[in-house]
Design a protein around this motif. Structure first.
Motif, PDB file in Angstrom:
ATOM      1  N   SER A  97       0.461  -1.161  -0.173  1.00  0.00           N
ATOM      2  CA  SER A  97      -0.101   0.189  -0.181  1.00  0.00           C
ATOM      3  C   SER A  97       1.118   0.669  -0.248  1.00  0.00           C
ATOM      4  N   GLN A 150      -4.581   3.223 -11.316  1.00  0.00           N
ATOM      5  CA  GLN A 150      -4.398   2.312 -10.826  1.00  0.00           C
ATOM      6  C   GLN A 150      -2.532   2.182 -10.010  1.00  0.00           C
ATOM      7  N   THR A 169      -2.517   3.504  -6.883  1.00  0.00           N
ATOM      8  CA  THR A 169      -2.512   3.403  -5.683  1.00  0.00           C
ATOM      9  C   THR A 169      -3.806   2.754  -5.228  1.00  0.00           C
ATOM     10  N   GLU A 170      -4.801   1.521  -5.855  1.00  0.00           N
ATOM     11  CA  GLU A 170      -5.533   1.005  -4.942  1.00  0.00           C
ATOM     12  C   GLU A 170      -5.449   1.211  -3.325  1.00  0.00           C
ATOM     13  N   ARG A 171      -4.746   1.157  -3.348  1.00  0.00           N
ATOM     14  CA  ARG A 171      -4.104   0.813  -1.855  1.00  0.00           C
ATOM     15  C   ARG A 171      -3.579   1.705  -1.263  1.00  0.00           C
ATOM     16  N   TYR A 172      -3.914   2.924  -1.209  1.00  0.00           N
ATOM     17  CA  TYR A 172      -4.141   3.526  -0.367  1.00  0.00           C
ATOM     18  C   TYR A 172      -4.254   3.878   1.266  1.00  0.00           C
ATOM     19  N   LYS A 225      -6.166  10.128  -5.871  1.00  0.00           N
ATOM     20  CA  LYS A 225      -6.717   9.120  -6.456  1.00  0.00           C
ATOM     21  C   LYS A 225      -6.732   9.004  -8.188  1.00  0.00           C
TER      22      LYS A 225
END
Length: 149
Positions: free
Chosen positions: A76, A93, A95-98, A89
């Protein structure tokens, strides 16, 4: 009965950036973290217990630490709440997990957060003794319960 300490080691990959920092770590970068979790307690004395002689089952400790810390943070990006969520945002793709924390995500502050999470999740008869978080092969921070009484 004697007090015994158990330690289990966890590894996870995580990126972070330090908001308003005056060095290279203001840029998003990653680390291969190594977290050592040490608990303390007395071995179970009851002959009929399946945990006879254990302070805590290593598998139970693993499940707690993975649930409270590793499963979320592995792979992440972690930043301070002072960073705009819109900025993350916009990276799509990547930063899908942040996670946006209410603190600067330094090694030191993460340990304070981890300690609180684990203290709330451990069984009553087992106490968190210490945490050690390696950010690099030769840089780490430590948290001890005895320093935080």
């Amino acid at each position: 009965m004697a007090k015994i300490r158990l330690t289990k080691e966890f590894r996870f990959e995580m990126a972070h950036a330090l908001y308003n920092y005056d060095g290279l770590c203001k840029n998003i970068h990653g680390h291969s973290y190594i977290l050592q979790v040490t608990v303390i307690g007395e071995p179970v004395p009851e002959d009929e217990s399946p945990k006879l002689g254990m302070v805590m089952d290593f598998g139970d400790l693993k499940a707690i630490v993975n649930r409270e810390i590793v499963n979320d943070l592995d792979h992440s990006v972690v930043v301070s709440h002072k960073v705009s969520a819109d900025l993350l945002k916009q990276m799509g793709q990547m930063t899908e997990r942040y996670f946006i924390m209410d603190y600067q995500p330094t090694c030191e502050n993460m340990l304070i957060d981890f300690a609180a999470r684990l203290q709330n999740a451990l069984p009553e008869r087992v106490a968190l003794f210490s945490l050690k978080l390696h950010e690099t092969a030769n840089s780490f921070a430590e948290w001890y319960a005895s320093d935080n009484i």
